[in-house]
Write an enzyme that holds these catalytic residues in place. Structure first.
Site, PDB file in Angstrom:
ATOM      1  N   ASP A  99       1.119  -0.625  -0.346  1.00 31.26           N
ATOM      2  CA  ASP A  99       0.145  -0.044  -0.265  1.00 31.26           C
ATOM      3  C   ASP A  99       0.799   1.351  -0.400  1.00 31.26           C
ATOM      4  O   ASP A  99       1.314   1.793  -1.250  1.00 31.26           O
ATOM      5  CB  ASP A  99      -1.076  -0.238   0.859  1.00 31.26           C
ATOM      6  CG  ASP A  99      -2.307   1.256   1.276  1.00 31.26           C
ATOM      7  OD1 ASP A  99      -1.883   2.108   0.261  1.00 31.26           O
ATOM      8  OD2 ASP A  99      -2.975   0.935   2.297  1.00 31.26           O
ATOM      9  N   LYS A 127      -0.974  -1.741  -4.497  1.00 26.37           N
ATOM     10  CA  LYS A 127      -3.025  -0.917  -4.799  1.00 26.37           C
ATOM     11  C   LYS A 127      -2.045   0.487  -4.984  1.00 26.37           C
ATOM     12  O   LYS A 127      -0.345   0.441  -4.854  1.00 26.37           O
ATOM     13  CB  LYS A 127      -2.895  -0.520  -3.135  1.00 26.37           C
ATOM     14  CG  LYS A 127      -4.112  -1.278  -2.368  1.00 26.37           C
ATOM     15  CD  LYS A 127      -4.719  -0.570  -1.356  1.00 26.37           C
ATOM     16  CE  LYS A 127      -5.493  -1.038  -0.877  1.00 26.37           C
ATOM     17  NZ  LYS A 127      -6.233  -0.740   0.320  1.00 26.37           N
ATOM     18  N   PHE A 148     -10.637  -0.604   0.180  1.00 29.03           N
ATOM     19  CA  PHE A 148      -9.928  -1.802   0.804  1.00 29.03           C
ATOM     20  C   PHE A 148     -10.158  -3.024   0.242  1.00 29.03           C
ATOM     21  O   PHE A 148     -11.704  -3.012   0.206  1.00 29.03           O
ATOM     22  CB  PHE A 148     -10.746  -0.841   2.171  1.00 29.03           C
ATOM     23  CG  PHE A 148     -10.519  -1.581   3.356  1.00 29.03           C
ATOM     24  CD1 PHE A 148      -8.986  -1.672   3.893  1.00 29.03           C
ATOM     25  CD2 PHE A 148     -10.300  -2.735   3.804  1.00 29.03           C
ATOM     26  CE1 PHE A 148      -8.291  -2.259   4.845  1.00 29.03           C
ATOM     27  CE2 PHE A 148     -10.238  -4.140   5.373  1.00 29.03           C
ATOM     28  CZ  PHE A 148      -8.692  -3.423   5.217  1.00 29.03           C
TER      29      PHE A 148
HETATM   30  P1  IMP Z   1       1.631  -0.328   3.542  1.00 32.95           P
HETATM   31  O1  IMP Z   1       2.749  -0.498   4.943  1.00 32.95           O
HETATM   32  O2  IMP Z   1       0.436   0.674   4.114  1.00 32.95           O
HETATM   33  O3  IMP Z   1       2.235  -1.064   2.025  1.00 32.95           O
HETATM   34  O4  IMP Z   1       0.974  -1.456   4.610  1.00 32.95           O
HETATM   35  C1  IMP Z   1       0.517  -2.408   3.934  1.00 32.95           C
HETATM   36  C2  IMP Z   1      -0.671  -3.492   5.012  1.00 32.95           C
HETATM   37  O5  IMP Z   1      -1.754  -3.026   5.791  1.00 32.95           O
HETATM   38  C3  IMP Z   1      -0.292  -4.795   4.204  1.00 32.95           C
HETATM   39  O6  IMP Z   1       0.599  -5.851   4.675  1.00 32.95           O
HETATM   40  C4  IMP Z   1      -1.804  -5.494   5.113  1.00 32.95           C
HETATM   41  O7  IMP Z   1      -1.966  -5.494   6.055  1.00 32.95           O
HETATM   42  C5  IMP Z   1      -2.322  -3.440   4.836  1.00 32.95           C
HETATM   43  N1  IMP Z   1      -3.082  -3.340   3.842  1.00 32.95           N
HETATM   44  C6  IMP Z   1      -3.166  -2.569   3.645  1.00 32.95           C
HETATM   45  N2  IMP Z   1      -4.075  -2.449   2.340  1.00 32.95           N
HETATM   46  C7  IMP Z   1      -5.067  -2.651   3.024  1.00 32.95           C
HETATM   47  C8  IMP Z   1      -6.551  -3.537   2.498  1.00 32.95           C
HETATM   48  O8  IMP Z   1      -7.427  -3.098   1.172  1.00 32.95           O
HETATM   49  N3  IMP Z   1      -6.733  -5.063   3.115  1.00 32.95           N
HETATM   50  C9  IMP Z   1      -6.357  -5.396   3.642  1.00 32.95           C
HETATM   51  N4  IMP Z   1      -5.338  -5.253   4.890  1.00 32.95           N
HETATM   52  C10 IMP Z   1      -4.219  -4.342   4.108  1.00 32.95           C
END
Ligand code: IMP
Ligand code: MG
Length: 170
Positions: A99, A127, A148
């Protein structure tokens, strides 16, 4: 909340896993590989991928938290560290979804300092959101919108991980 829409089907996901598995078999042929799954979300990706691998592979898991509900807290914390010493090893970190990139860039910093031979990333879903960091993801499954999502390991408050497909909540 109810599941409103299937975004990516089980068969699309499985054929992508096969494709990535073939690529990993080719890239790591004749070498050892340690796959590190990020708990809990990556457990399904890791187990599906594991069945496709022909290289000399071992597995470990690390648990980090960065999210509460549907919003990122901006904080990443190691809840459970690795059991295995990664120095001198080829490491592939497997994550469910990329994300903001906060989780993986944090992990990269920590794991790089433990001197692995190589360190690469696989993310099942990427994402389409503003990235706080740019990171080279060697293997990726699907690019998706900013909404999400749940299923295929991804949860909303602990639920929906078991779905064999990716869905959006209504
Ligand atoms: P980042 O550190 O922002 O890249 O977030 C990654 C983490 O956020 C992932 O390992 C997921 O656990 C959680 N995450 C991000 N987007 C979603 C989503 O759409 N659904 C469920 N979990 C998400
Ligand atoms: Mg996660």
């Amino acid at each position: 909340m109810k599941i409103s829409k299937e975004l990516i089907s089980e068969s699309e996901i499985q054929s992508k896993i096969n494709e990535i598995g073939d690529q990993i078999n080719e890239d790591y042929e004749g070498q050892d590989l340690l796959i590190i799954g990020i708990l809990k979300g990556a457990f399904i990706t890791v187990s599906d991928l594991a069945k496709r691998l022909k290289v000399d592979v071992s597995f470990d898991f690390i648990s980090v938290s960065s999210y509460e509900g549907t919003e990122t807290s901006g904080q990443v914390k190691i809840e459970k560290d690795l059991d295995i010493d990664i120095s001198g090893k080829n490491i592939l970190i497997v994550e469910d979804i990329f994300d903001t990139g906060l989780t993986l860039s944090y992990l990269k910093k920590i794991l790089d300092s433990r001197n692995p031979k190589s360190l690469e990333f696989m993310c099942m879903f990427i994402k389409d959101t503003d990235k706080t960091t740019s990171l080279d993801i060697k293997y990726h499954g699907f690019k998706i919108g900013p909404e999400f999502v749940v299923g295929y390991g991804l949860d909303f408050e602990g639920k929906y991980r078991e779905l064999p497909y990716l869905a959006v909540l209504s």
